[in-house]
Design a protein around this motif. Structure first.
Motif, PDB file in Angstrom:
ATOM      1  N   GLY B 119       0.601   9.373  -7.669  1.00 25.45           N
ATOM      2  CA  GLY B 119      -0.119   8.214  -7.161  1.00 25.45           C
ATOM      3  C   GLY B 119      -1.543   8.537  -6.756  1.00 25.45           C
ATOM      4  O   GLY B 119      -2.439   7.693  -6.864  1.00 25.45           O
ATOM      5  N   GLY B 122      -4.418  10.207 -10.199  1.00 29.46           N
ATOM      6  CA  GLY B 122      -5.139   9.366 -11.138  1.00 29.46           C
ATOM      7  C   GLY B 122      -5.450  10.136 -12.410  1.00 29.46           C
ATOM      8  O   GLY B 122      -5.180  11.336 -12.518  1.00 29.46           O
ATOM      9  N   GLU B 126      -2.069  11.860 -13.572  1.00 27.17           N
ATOM     10  CA  GLU B 126      -1.125  10.788 -13.252  1.00 27.17           C
ATOM     11  C   GLU B 126      -0.323  10.395 -14.482  1.00 27.17           C
ATOM     12  O   GLU B 126       0.897  10.241 -14.411  1.00 27.17           O
ATOM     13  N   ARG B 176       5.446   6.562  -5.758  1.00 29.14           N
ATOM     14  CA  ARG B 176       4.204   6.302  -6.475  1.00 29.14           C
ATOM     15  C   ARG B 176       3.799   4.832  -6.350  1.00 29.14           C
ATOM     16  O   ARG B 176       2.632   4.518  -6.118  1.00 29.14           O
ATOM     17  N   ALA B 177       4.780   3.935  -6.487  1.00 32.01           N
ATOM     18  CA  ALA B 177       4.465   2.510  -6.367  1.00 32.01           C
ATOM     19  C   ALA B 177       3.868   2.209  -5.002  1.00 32.01           C
ATOM     20  O   ALA B 177       2.891   1.460  -4.884  1.00 32.01           O
ATOM     21  N   MET B 180       0.314   3.558  -4.815  1.00 38.84           N
ATOM     22  CA  MET B 180      -0.596   2.687  -5.572  1.00 38.84           C
ATOM     23  C   MET B 180      -1.001   1.474  -4.747  1.00 38.84           C
ATOM     24  O   MET B 180      -2.141   1.022  -4.802  1.00 38.84           O
ATOM     25  N   GLN B 181      -0.033   0.946  -3.979  1.00 41.18           N
ATOM     26  CA  GLN B 181      -0.347  -0.231  -3.162  1.00 41.18           C
ATOM     27  C   GLN B 181      -1.298   0.127  -2.034  1.00 41.18           C
ATOM     28  O   GLN B 181      -2.192  -0.634  -1.695  1.00 41.18           O
ATOM     29  N   ARG B 183      -3.407   2.722  -1.873  1.00 37.27           N
ATOM     30  CA  ARG B 183      -4.724   3.304  -2.177  1.00 37.27           C
ATOM     31  C   ARG B 183      -5.781   2.267  -2.512  1.00 37.27           C
ATOM     32  O   ARG B 183      -6.961   2.584  -2.527  1.00 37.27           O
TER      33      ARG B 183
END
Lengths: 315, 297
Positions: B119, B122, B126, B176-177, B180-181, B183
């Motif tokens: 996550g 990038g 990633e 990871r999900a 992602m939210q 960041r």
């Protein structure tokens, strides 16, 4: 859409590559020297060296992997010394059909029973029937399948004597006896999925029935069964396929357990036997075959979305 | 219990609001949850106090009492070695709970590391890590655990490692999900603009947002770990006899189902009841704390 499909296929190939590399690499780590195993207790240094060269084990790791991958892709999977057969024939032609028959029959049962149960449960929301279906859905998803199998054997096989409890007859050769032998295993495996589909169908349909187009269909004076089964149930297909796709792993690992309970000569039985007899070549082949199967079906599920949901086609 | 609200979720969870006024106690609102919690605690109690609760030694064999049906001497009967099934079930709770908990923690730790890395990194790192996670998820957890067992061999510790490793995939994906939210949140950008060091942003702002949902996942997935580990034992490749493991006991009774059905049924029911209780607990916890997961998988 075609581009998206191609990207997806590309990703799948990468995943297959990683899985094959990991499967090969990990089982290389397994204890035991295959050369020593083949030669037995006493052997000379030269015999060891020549067999090592013959098996390609003196080559660097990457070369060994490439050779193995090439052999795997061309169907040359080596020989099983325990089962005394060619592994490809054993796995793909003998074991795989058993597993696929069991899995597809279970899926068929699950949809056949699960969807109507879910629809009834949604239509008769908050009734006693609905509560009963909810209890069944909860127990069904949490109940271990191997225990259920044994209980079914005890009830239908031993107490009532209705179904055969052991042995396998291929439904492709003898459809009636074959399917008869498959009823209990398929019922065992499908219970989890019946429960899951019931839950999902109920939840989705309740949401769908609140949509304006359902009200519109009702206002047009369409009969109740048409509103529910045509306008309502059609919208369940998409989430159903998604969830079933996600749950394929559960189905595959369910076949492993069910095969053991009912002594069916499928892939799961093949892998477990190979683990017990420490035949890593067979474990490798079985794991690769299962992974390939699972990854391919997931790809197909993914690629089928545009056909199920017209809204996705525009993109 | 105070309502836990996510800072960054714009709307309150719709189904969580049960009627007007203050939310009543979790235990009153969810009677099944309370029953399931009590049942689970009973299992934990049995596991902790096994030597005092169990009427017999779980591995003591007796020729006089082979395959005795349930009765006053042996409440749940005995198995083919004359071992008391009730005592074995009580000791078996230790194995089930410890194996389940340890393996789920291994899975969560591995998932946290891979998920965080994927996550936060990038770019191609990633992408590569995501493909690795996909590959882990490409195998059903039981098949993967079987493959690990093939390499590691049998035994309690091996089962813990095999089941733990096989559970990394789903944990990594959810971590990871969550990363992602987080960041893309404004406060992360603000922290970055204030030139706060990257590791500090991760430790202060990213981790807390990831660890809580991860803890929820851990509690939800314990039942899965117990199921997979007892499945391994049932297949005969997990824990070795004479360990009082439920999966093993069910497998041992399989051959005697015609004349001693209690041999499989009793440990089976113990396992099934624990799994059902844990799944009710999991559902309750999920619905209370994780509105994101509601309705989805």
């Amino acid at each position: 859409m075609i581009l998206r499909g191609l990207v997806r296929i590309g990703q799948t190939l990468v995943v297959l590559l990683i899985v094959s590399f990991a499967t090969f690499g990990l089982l290389k780590l397994a204890p035991g020297d295959p050369v020593q195993l083949a030669l037995g207790a006493e052997y000379s240094e030269t015999a060891y060296r020549s067999l090592q060269r013959e098996m390609g084990l003196d080559q660097p790791f990457l070369v060994q992997y490439l050779a193995w991958a090439r052999d795997f892709a061309t169907g040359d999977w080596g020989r099983s010394y325990v089962a005394r057969t060619d592994i490809f024939t054993f796995a793909v032609l003998e074991a795989l059909p058993v597993t696929l028959t069991l899995a597809s029959l279970s899926l068929f049962f699950a949809i056949l029973i699960g969807v109507p149960l879910g629809v009834l449960s949604a239509v008769k929301k908050d009734s006693i029937f609905d509560a009963g279906a909810a209890v069944f859905a909860l127990t069904g998803t949490a109940f271990p399948s191997f225990l259920l199998g044994i209980l079914l054997i005890w009830l239908f096989g031993v107490k009532l004597g209705l179904f055969p409890v052991m042995g396998y007859v291929s439904p492709w050769q003898d459809p009636v006896t074959g399917l008869y032998h498959m009823v209990l295993p398929a019922l065992t495996l499908s219970t989890y999925f019946i429960a899951m589909i019931t839950r999902l169908t109920r939840a989705t349909l309740i949401e769908v029935l609140e949509q304006p187009y359902i009200a519109a269909a009702r206002a047009r004076g369409e009969p109740r069964w048409r509103v529910i089964w045509v306008h309502g149930v059609r919208n369940i297909a998409m989430p159903l396929v998604t969830i079933l796709g996600l749950q394929l792993g559960t189905l595959l690992q369910g076949t492993v357990l069910t095969e053991t309970v009912f002594s069916l000569p499928g892939l799961g039985q093949m892998i477990t036997d190979a683990v017990l007899s420490r035949e890593y070549v067979v474990v490798q082949a079985g794991v690769m075959l299962t992974a390939t199967l699972f990854i391919t079906i997931n790809l197909l599920v993914d690629l089928s979305y545009p056909f199920l949901d017209p809204r996705l086609r525009a993109r | 219990m105070a309502a836990v609200t996510d800072m960054d979720s714009p709307t309150p969870a719709p189904a969580a609001a049960t009627g007007p006024g203050r939310r009543s106690s979790l235990f009153l609102r969810r009677p099944f949850f309370t029953i399931a919690l009590l049942a689970t605690l009973a299992y934990v109690g049995a596991a902790v106090f096994a030597p005092w609760v169990a009427p017999y030694d779980p591995v003591q064999q007796s020729i006089d009492a082979m395959m005795a049906p349930p009765g006053p001497a042996h409440w749940l009967g005995t198995d083919s070695y004359g071992q008391d099934i009730l005592s074995r079930i009580i000791y078996g709770a230790r194995y089930a709970l410890v194996i389940g908990l340890c393996s789920v923690l291994i899975g969560a730790a591995g998932g946290l590391v891979i998920g965080l890395a994927a996550g936060l990194a990038g770019g191609w790192v990633e992408w590569a890590l995501m493909r690795v996670i996909d590959s882990i998820l490409a195998l059903p957890s039981l098949i993967m655990a079987v493959a690990f067992i093939a390499i590691l061999g049998q035994g309690v510790d091996k089962v813990v490692i095999a089941v733990g490793l096989s559970m990394i995939g789903p944990f990594a994906r959810t971590v990871r999900a969550d990363v992602m939210q987080v960041r893309v949140q404004l406060y992360i950008e603000a922290a970055r603009l204030m030139s706060i060091p990257r590791w500090q942003v991760i430790a202060r702002h990213v981790l807390p947002n990831v660890v809580f949902p991860l803890a929820v996942q851990v509690t939800i997935r314990i039942s899965e770990a117990i199921l997979v580990s007892s499945s391994l034992s049932f297949l005969g490749i997990g824990v070795t006899p004479p360990t009082p493991d439920w999966g093993l006991m069910i497998a041992e009774g399989r051959g005697f189902v015609a004349f001693a059905p209690w041999m499989s049924a009793m440990p089976g029911l113990a396992l099934a009841l624990l799994l059902i209780a844990l799944s009710i607990l999991g559902d309750g916890i999920r619905e209370e704390y994780d509105p994101k997961l509601r309705g989805g998988s």
